[in-house]
Design an enzyme around this catalytic site. Sequence first.
Site, mmCIF file in Angstrom:
data_model
loop_
_atom_site.group_PDB
_atom_site.id
_atom_site.type_symbol
_atom_site.label_atom_id
_atom_site.label_comp_id
_atom_site.label_asym_id
_atom_site.label_seq_id
_atom_site.Cartn_x
_atom_site.Cartn_y
_atom_site.Cartn_z
ATOM 1 N N ASP A 147 38.163 12.622 15.558
ATOM 2 C CA ASP A 147 38.099 13.848 14.740
ATOM 3 C C ASP A 147 39.172 14.815 15.241
ATOM 4 O O ASP A 147 39.219 15.135 16.423
ATOM 5 C CB ASP A 147 36.701 14.480 14.885
ATOM 6 N N ASP A 190 40.006 14.481 8.170
ATOM 7 C CA ASP A 190 40.475 14.474 9.568
ATOM 8 C C ASP A 190 39.584 13.655 10.485
ATOM 9 O O ASP A 190 39.609 13.824 11.683
ATOM 10 C CB ASP A 190 40.590 15.910 10.100
ATOM 11 N N GLU A 191 38.810 12.740 9.919
ATOM 12 C CA GLU A 191 37.757 12.140 10.719
ATOM 13 C C GLU A 191 37.457 10.717 10.261
ATOM 14 O O GLU A 191 37.371 10.477 9.058
ATOM 15 C CB GLU A 191 36.541 13.037 10.512
HETATM 16 P P1 TTP Z 1 36.154 19.729 10.693
HETATM 17 O O1 TTP Z 1 36.545 18.479 11.397
HETATM 18 O O2 TTP Z 1 34.695 19.975 10.479
HETATM 19 O O3 TTP Z 1 36.716 21.001 11.462
HETATM 20 P P2 TTP Z 1 38.065 21.202 12.255
HETATM 21 O O4 TTP Z 1 38.864 19.952 12.351
HETATM 22 O O5 TTP Z 1 38.788 22.357 11.655
HETATM 23 O O6 TTP Z 1 37.564 21.660 13.692
HETATM 24 P P3 TTP Z 1 36.862 20.755 14.815
HETATM 25 O O7 TTP Z 1 37.772 20.831 16.006
HETATM 26 O O8 TTP Z 1 35.556 21.433 15.058
HETATM 27 O O9 TTP Z 1 36.727 19.375 14.277
HETATM 28 O O10 TTP Z 1 36.843 19.786 9.273
HETATM 29 C C1 TTP Z 1 38.158 19.294 9.044
HETATM 30 C C2 TTP Z 1 38.898 20.174 8.072
HETATM 31 O O11 TTP Z 1 38.175 20.268 6.839
HETATM 32 C C3 TTP Z 1 39.057 21.598 8.572
HETATM 33 O O12 TTP Z 1 40.204 21.756 9.382
HETATM 34 C C4 TTP Z 1 39.113 22.380 7.287
HETATM 35 C C5 TTP Z 1 38.290 21.580 6.303
HETATM 36 N N1 TTP Z 1 36.963 22.211 6.116
HETATM 37 C C6 TTP Z 1 36.798 23.109 5.064
HETATM 38 O O13 TTP Z 1 37.729 23.345 4.286
HETATM 39 N N2 TTP Z 1 35.578 23.714 4.901
HETATM 40 C C7 TTP Z 1 34.519 23.484 5.747
HETATM 41 O O14 TTP Z 1 33.429 24.080 5.585
HETATM 42 C C8 TTP Z 1 34.712 22.562 6.837
HETATM 43 C C9 TTP Z 1 33.591 22.288 7.797
HETATM 44 C C10 TTP Z 1 35.951 21.957 6.972
HETATM 45 MG MG MG Z 2 37.965 18.164 12.941
#
Ligand code: TTP
Ligand code: MG
Length: 393
Positions: free
Chosen positions: A9, A107-108
């Site tokens: 992730d 992203d995961e």
């Molecule tokens: P995430 O992997 O949940 O968040 P992140 O990568 O920004 O942070 P983390 O280090 O905690 O993993 O989500 C991936 C992308 O998806 C995030 O960068 C932006 C988008 N996203 C949204 O647009 N709205 C949301 O509510 C969430 C949770 C994510």
């Molecule tokens: Mg992330």
Amino acid sequence: MERVILHVDMDAFFAAVEQRDHPEYQGKPVIVGADPKEGSGRGVVSTCSYEARVFGVHSALPISRAYKLCPQGIYVPPNGKLYAQVSKKIFEIFYEFTDAVEPLSIDEAFLDVTGSQKLFGNGVEMAHQIKKRIIEKERISASVGVAPNKYLAKIASDLEKPDGLVVVRKDKINEFLHPLDISRLWGAGIRTQEVLRKMDIHTIGDLAAFPRDVLSSKFGKMGAHFYNLAHGIDDRPIVAGEGVKSVSNEHTFGRDVNDVEQLLQTLLWLSEKVGYRLRQKRLKGKTVHLKMRYDNFSTITRNKTLPERIDNTQTLYEISSALFNENYQRGRKIRLLGVGLSGFGKMQTEQLSLFDAQDRKSKKLDQIQDLLTNRFGKKIISRADTMPPKKKS
Ligand code: TTP
Ligand code: MG
């Protein structure tokens, strides 16, 4: 053979890309999302850098609230096309290590690297290599969990974010799992957590001390599921496309919700997630499913079968929100919503096997491109605009 599952992730994904491309943003609170308009803006935070998180800013927070918490933040509108390109590059790296890649979002992904160990070394070595490749190629960081199953890998990747690498060994599952708070239990929303805490169950270890039949009588079907997770048991395979019967996503609200606008927005978010996964797997289905669970746990499932197979976010949203509008009892609080699609047909699974692995890979990668066009494209925006005005509840 013991499975080796990675969960990768990206850290603060959208914000990390912005910081990479704007060195002046590095080390600063960067908030990607709607325009805050000096505190009067509408819309929400997509994500923010870890520097912004210390102010209490997080994904899905109203942008006006973010502005109050962090007025000095750097506010950036999302650049969907760019993030999709970076995502595509990152998935290319995953496919260097295995074909068994299950994308969860932009992203995961889960990777089953059991069969790749002869080529690339063990799971931990591969996790290091993947992190290194992503930094070399894209100059942003990822967190990785390495474990014998999906549940453990997913928890592990989250534990030492950002830039984390957490390994769960088979003989150390209890040591890893038992100290964790029960909020880490998949499928347990706030309400279930309250019930568990009343039973004096605060950690996964407390839960593991309960016999399976006690949990089953208390939580029904979920009881056995909780029992398995508390013991680190999760046999679900990595689903890379073939053999899929249905694709669905659910969301349990932190607080039960009866605000129609928020419920519809959640359906849109879930439709995007399902649509994204469908296109990744090159699946089209005929039957759209809606699941609603009220605060008293009564659960309603409804579905509609369409004349043609679909895989697009817009139709998923239109049908699921129509089912919602027909069936939701206004004013009642909802704790969980789910959207799904099934009815993929035999043909498709056969067609999948006609492509060789390389072709499959490149086709999958091409499809990543369309995710953010959908998310930020005109259709979504106009749909959001046609949503009912926010009711006071
Ligand atoms: P995430 O992997 O949940 O968040 P992140 O990568 O920004 O942070 P983390 O280090 O905690 O993993 O989500 C991936 C992308 O998806 C995030 O960068 C932006 C988008 N996203 C949204 O647009 N709205 C949301 O509510 C969430 C949770 C994510
Ligand atoms: Mg992330």
